[in-house]
Design a protein around this motif. Structure first.
Motif, mmCIF file in Angstrom:
data_model
loop_
_atom_site.group_PDB
_atom_site.id
_atom_site.type_symbol
_atom_site.label_atom_id
_atom_site.label_comp_id
_atom_site.label_asym_id
_atom_site.label_seq_id
_atom_site.Cartn_x
_atom_site.Cartn_y
_atom_site.Cartn_z
ATOM 1 N N ILE A 97 22.719 -42.759 37.655
ATOM 2 C CA ILE A 97 22.266 -44.179 36.410
ATOM 3 C C ILE A 97 22.937 -42.916 35.450
ATOM 4 C CG2 ILE A 97 19.952 -43.907 36.022
ATOM 5 C CD1 ILE A 97 19.181 -44.736 38.516
ATOM 6 N N LYS A 98 22.733 -41.768 35.560
ATOM 7 C CA LYS A 98 22.894 -40.756 34.313
ATOM 8 C C LYS A 98 24.054 -41.413 33.709
ATOM 9 C CE LYS A 98 19.680 -38.911 33.448
ATOM 10 N NZ LYS A 98 18.448 -39.237 32.064
ATOM 11 N N PRO A 99 25.515 -41.601 34.615
ATOM 12 C CA PRO A 99 26.631 -41.787 33.628
ATOM 13 C C PRO A 99 25.843 -43.732 33.225
ATOM 14 C CG PRO A 99 27.807 -41.324 35.691
ATOM 15 C CD PRO A 99 25.616 -41.432 35.179
ATOM 16 N N LYS A 100 26.140 -44.433 33.593
ATOM 17 C CA LYS A 100 25.958 -45.598 33.131
ATOM 18 C C LYS A 100 24.952 -45.584 31.919
ATOM 19 C CE LYS A 100 25.543 -48.055 37.316
ATOM 20 N NZ LYS A 100 24.493 -49.581 38.770
ATOM 21 N N GLU A 101 24.140 -44.682 31.816
ATOM 22 C CA GLU A 101 23.341 -44.496 30.774
ATOM 23 C C GLU A 101 24.232 -44.519 29.564
ATOM 24 O OE1 GLU A 101 19.423 -41.787 31.428
ATOM 25 O OE2 GLU A 101 18.753 -43.111 32.572
ATOM 26 N N PHE A 102 24.677 -42.973 30.161
ATOM 27 C CA PHE A 102 25.231 -41.766 28.756
ATOM 28 C C PHE A 102 27.114 -42.901 28.380
ATOM 29 C CE2 PHE A 102 25.242 -37.595 30.839
ATOM 30 C CZ PHE A 102 23.890 -38.224 29.880
ATOM 31 N N LEU A 103 27.305 -44.294 29.507
ATOM 32 C CA LEU A 103 28.219 -44.817 28.794
ATOM 33 C C LEU A 103 27.947 -46.054 28.085
ATOM 34 C CD1 LEU A 103 31.288 -45.781 30.208
ATOM 35 C CD2 LEU A 103 30.457 -47.586 31.190
ATOM 36 N N GLN A 104 26.990 -46.818 28.306
ATOM 37 C CA GLN A 104 25.817 -47.580 27.316
ATOM 38 C C GLN A 104 25.767 -46.882 25.841
ATOM 39 O OE1 GLN A 104 24.730 -50.257 27.822
ATOM 40 N NE2 GLN A 104 23.981 -51.056 26.198
ATOM 41 N N ASN A 137 31.840 -51.744 27.353
ATOM 42 C CA ASN A 137 32.237 -51.342 29.381
ATOM 43 C C ASN A 137 30.541 -51.497 30.565
ATOM 44 O OD1 ASN A 137 34.659 -50.572 28.256
ATOM 45 N ND2 ASN A 137 34.071 -47.881 28.418
ATOM 46 N N SER A 138 30.268 -52.419 30.586
ATOM 47 C CA SER A 138 29.218 -52.454 31.824
ATOM 48 C C SER A 138 29.472 -52.829 32.724
ATOM 49 C CB SER A 138 28.113 -53.911 31.158
ATOM 50 O OG SER A 138 28.818 -54.773 30.769
ATOM 51 N N GLU A 139 30.681 -53.697 32.439
ATOM 52 C CA GLU A 139 31.530 -53.675 33.936
ATOM 53 C C GLU A 139 31.309 -52.919 34.841
ATOM 54 O OE1 GLU A 139 34.534 -53.583 31.368
ATOM 55 O OE2 GLU A 139 32.909 -54.641 31.458
ATOM 56 N N TYR A 140 31.553 -51.311 34.061
ATOM 57 C CA TYR A 140 31.928 -50.314 35.082
ATOM 58 C C TYR A 140 31.061 -49.794 36.023
ATOM 59 C CZ TYR A 140 34.385 -45.971 36.544
ATOM 60 O OH TYR A 140 34.931 -45.250 37.304
ATOM 61 N N ASN A 141 31.756 -49.677 37.582
ATOM 62 C CA ASN A 141 30.287 -49.549 38.663
ATOM 63 C C ASN A 141 30.339 -48.180 38.850
ATOM 64 O OD1 ASN A 141 28.359 -49.823 41.062
ATOM 65 N ND2 ASN A 141 29.857 -51.047 41.320
ATOM 66 N N PHE A 142 29.285 -46.852 38.872
ATOM 67 C CA PHE A 142 29.449 -46.313 39.611
ATOM 68 C C PHE A 142 29.101 -46.492 41.114
ATOM 69 C CE2 PHE A 142 28.675 -45.266 35.274
ATOM 70 C CZ PHE A 142 29.806 -44.670 34.837
ATOM 71 N N SER A 143 30.213 -46.602 41.691
ATOM 72 C CA SER A 143 29.770 -47.050 43.225
ATOM 73 C C SER A 143 29.226 -45.998 44.498
ATOM 74 C CB SER A 143 31.133 -47.615 43.760
ATOM 75 O OG SER A 143 32.201 -46.598 43.860
ATOM 76 N N ILE A 144 29.416 -46.318 45.136
ATOM 77 C CA ILE A 144 28.669 -45.062 46.496
ATOM 78 C C ILE A 144 29.950 -44.236 46.334
ATOM 79 C CG2 ILE A 144 28.320 -44.352 48.887
ATOM 80 C CD1 ILE A 144 25.661 -45.350 47.397
ATOM 81 N N GLY A 145 31.441 -44.707 47.075
ATOM 82 C CA GLY A 145 33.096 -44.560 46.839
ATOM 83 C C GLY A 145 32.837 -42.848 45.576
ATOM 84 N N TRP A 146 32.629 -43.401 44.182
ATOM 85 C CA TRP A 146 32.365 -43.035 43.133
ATOM 86 C C TRP A 146 31.294 -41.554 43.063
ATOM 87 C CZ3 TRP A 146 28.897 -40.594 40.132
ATOM 88 C CH2 TRP A 146 29.154 -40.682 38.261
#
Length: 101
Positions: free
Chosen positions: A8-15, A22-31
Motif C-alpha cells: 500500500i505504501k508505494p502506491k500512496e507515495f506514487l500518488q 502512474n495509477s496503472e502501476y501494480n505492486f503485485s505479489i511478485g513485486w
C-alpha cells in the motif's frame, strides 16, 4: 507489519509524487516477494504472553460467561469462532529483518 502494508505504501507515495499519472502501476505479489528478498525481510512468529495463561482461571470463568449468555435470546447470539474474542489481537506473524521480541 504485513505484506499488504508494504504494497500500500508505494502506491500512496506514487500518488503523492505523480498524481493519477502512474495509477496503472501494480505492486503485485511478485513485486512484494522481490522487495522482501532485496531487503532481507522474512516472516517471523511473534512470541508474547500466551505461555502465562492459567487454564484453571479460564475454566472458573466459564460459568460466569454462560450466565451472561442466558440474558440474551438465541436469535441475538452470533457464532464468530475466535474472531469475537480476538478481533483486536495482534497477528502472531510479522515481516521483519530479524526475530522480534
Amino acid at each position: 507489519m504485513t505484506g499488504e502494508m508494504i504494497q500500500i505504501k508505494p502506491k500512496e507515495f506514487l500518488q503523492k509524487m505523480y498524481g493519477n499519472a502512474n495509477s496503472e502501476y501494480n505492486f503485485s505479489i511478485g513485486w512484494l516477494e522481490q522487495f522482501k528478498a532485496r531487503h532481507e525481510i522474512k516472516s517471523y512468529r511473534r512470541f508474547g504472553e500466551s505461555g502465562s495463561v492459567v487454564m484453571e482461571n479460564i475454566e472458573d470463568a466459564l460459568p460466569q460467561i454462560r450466565a451472561k449468555w442466558e440474558k440474551f435470546y438465541w436469535k441475538d447470539i452470533y457464532h464468530m469462532d475466535e474472531t469475537y474474542l480476538f478481533y483486536r489481537l495482534q497477528a502472531d506473524h510479522s515481516l521483519a529483518t530479524k526475530q522480534l521480541e
